[in-house]
Write a protein that holds these residues in place. Structure first.
Motif, PDB file in Angstrom:
ATOM      1  N   ASP A   1      -3.037   2.331   3.403  1.00  0.00           N
ATOM      2  CA  ASP A   1      -3.416   2.888   2.109  1.00  0.00           C
ATOM      3  C   ASP A   1      -3.438   4.412   2.192  1.00  0.00           C
ATOM      4  O   ASP A   1      -2.900   5.100   1.330  1.00  0.00           O
ATOM      5  CB  ASP A   1      -4.788   2.358   1.674  1.00  0.00           C
TER       6      ASP A   1
ATOM      7  N   TYR B   1     -11.314   2.087  -1.503  1.00  0.00           N
ATOM      8  CA  TYR B   1     -10.492   1.174  -0.713  1.00  0.00           C
ATOM      9  C   TYR B   1     -10.993   0.977   0.720  1.00  0.00           C
ATOM     10  O   TYR B   1     -11.254  -0.150   1.148  1.00  0.00           O
ATOM     11  CB  TYR B   1      -9.027   1.646  -0.695  1.00  0.00           C
TER      12      TYR B   1
ATOM     13  N   ARG C   1       0.829  -1.208   0.000  1.00  0.00           N
ATOM     14  CA  ARG C   1       0.000   0.000   0.000  1.00  0.00           C
ATOM     15  C   ARG C   1       0.864   1.259   0.000  1.00  0.00           C
ATOM     16  O   ARG C   1       0.547   2.239  -0.666  1.00  0.00           O
ATOM     17  CB  ARG C   1      -0.951   0.032   1.210  1.00  0.00           C
TER      18      ARG C   1
ATOM     19  N   ARG D   1     -10.421   7.491  -2.076  1.00  0.00           N
ATOM     20  CA  ARG D   1      -9.829   6.397  -1.292  1.00  0.00           C
ATOM     21  C   ARG D   1     -10.850   5.811  -0.321  1.00  0.00           C
ATOM     22  O   ARG D   1     -10.864   4.607  -0.078  1.00  0.00           O
ATOM     23  CB  ARG D   1      -8.589   6.875  -0.521  1.00  0.00           C
TER      24      ARG D   1
ATOM     25  N   ASN E   1       2.475   1.549  -3.525  1.00  0.00           N
ATOM     26  CA  ASN E   1       1.466   1.980  -4.496  1.00  0.00           C
ATOM     27  C   ASN E   1       1.165   3.466  -4.378  1.00  0.00           C
ATOM     28  O   ASN E   1       1.087   4.175  -5.376  1.00  0.00           O
ATOM     29  CB  ASN E   1       0.166   1.188  -4.318  1.00  0.00           C
TER      30      ASN E   1
ATOM     31  N   ALA F   1      -5.226  -2.173   6.880  1.00  0.00           N
ATOM     32  CA  ALA F   1      -4.887  -1.999   5.458  1.00  0.00           C
ATOM     33  C   ALA F   1      -5.298  -0.613   4.975  1.00  0.00           C
ATOM     34  O   ALA F   1      -4.567   0.031   4.219  1.00  0.00           O
ATOM     35  CB  ALA F   1      -5.585  -3.076   4.623  1.00  0.00           C
ATOM     36  N   SER F   2      -6.465  -0.130   5.446  1.00  0.00           N
ATOM     37  CA  SER F   2      -6.950   1.195   5.049  1.00  0.00           C
ATOM     38  C   SER F   2      -6.047   2.297   5.583  1.00  0.00           C
ATOM     39  O   SER F   2      -5.817   3.312   4.917  1.00  0.00           O
ATOM     40  CB  SER F   2      -8.379   1.415   5.547  1.00  0.00           C
TER      41      SER F   2
END
Length: 199
Positions: A130, A118, A7, A114, A10, A126-127
């Protein structure tokens, strides 16, 4: 751990908000007349992005599908309001120089995008990563653009005079300078991608 690294990578490189996705152009062009402003705007957006992603992720199964976008905007607006109070209280100079662009973080398509694409579909950890990756990518982009514009326009780097005041091209700290700098940087990045693809 691998999800966190993916994440972050990216957000900073593969899905960079400014240079790859070409989102959030309004603050990118408006507040990057100096590296400090770019860094301040980027970090402010990152804080809101991380907070909003975590809350949206935690509430993803509670928020009805029909009202998810208004709910996301309320969550984002809450974080922006808190951020603005903190900036006004602790960093009033930065708050004044960023001006209206702090409240406008609420409608920044990067943050809402986002949350929708996501955070509403993944867990809070994970968020969070991200949001951190996207935010760091945005911060890096704004700071680099601000650094180039400030150096070429005033001969300064983070407010410290590096070059003679007679040399700089003032156009770089004005509106056209934002477009010129962004265009040149995007051209360089795209050319490097093409060169890598050819190898």
């Amino acid at each position: 751990m691998s999800v966190a690294i993916e994440r972050l990578k990216n957000g900073i490189f593969n899905e960079n908000v400014t240079f790859v996705q070409v989102l959030a152009m309004c603050p990118t062009l408006a507040v990057t007349s100096s590296a400090v402003n770019g860094l301040g705007m980027g970090l402010s957006s990152t804080v809101v992005l991380i907070g909003a992603n975590i809350v949206v992720s935690l509430l993803r199964k509670v928020i009805p599908d029909k009202i998810r976008i208004p709910a996301f905007i309320v969550i984002i607006a809450s974080f922006v309001t808190l951020l603005q109070f903190l900036l006004a209280g602790f960093v009033p100079t930065l708050n004044k120089s960023l001006g209206i662009f702090i409240p406008l973080i609420v409608v920044n398509c990067m943050i809402l995008g986002r949350a929708e694409s996501y955070a509403s579909k993944n867990g809070p950890i994970a968020s969070m990563f991200d949001g951190l990756g996207q935010g760091l990518g945005f911060t890096l982009s704004l700071t680099v653009i601000g650094l180039v514009r400030e150096f070429l326009g005033t001969g300064q780097v983070f407010g410290t005079q590096i070059m003679s005041k007679q040399f700089p091209a003032l156009i770089f700290v004005l509106a056209p300078g934002a477009f010129i700098t962004l265009g040149i940087m995007m051209a360089i990045i795209n050319q490097r991608k093409l060169n890598k693809a050819k190898k």
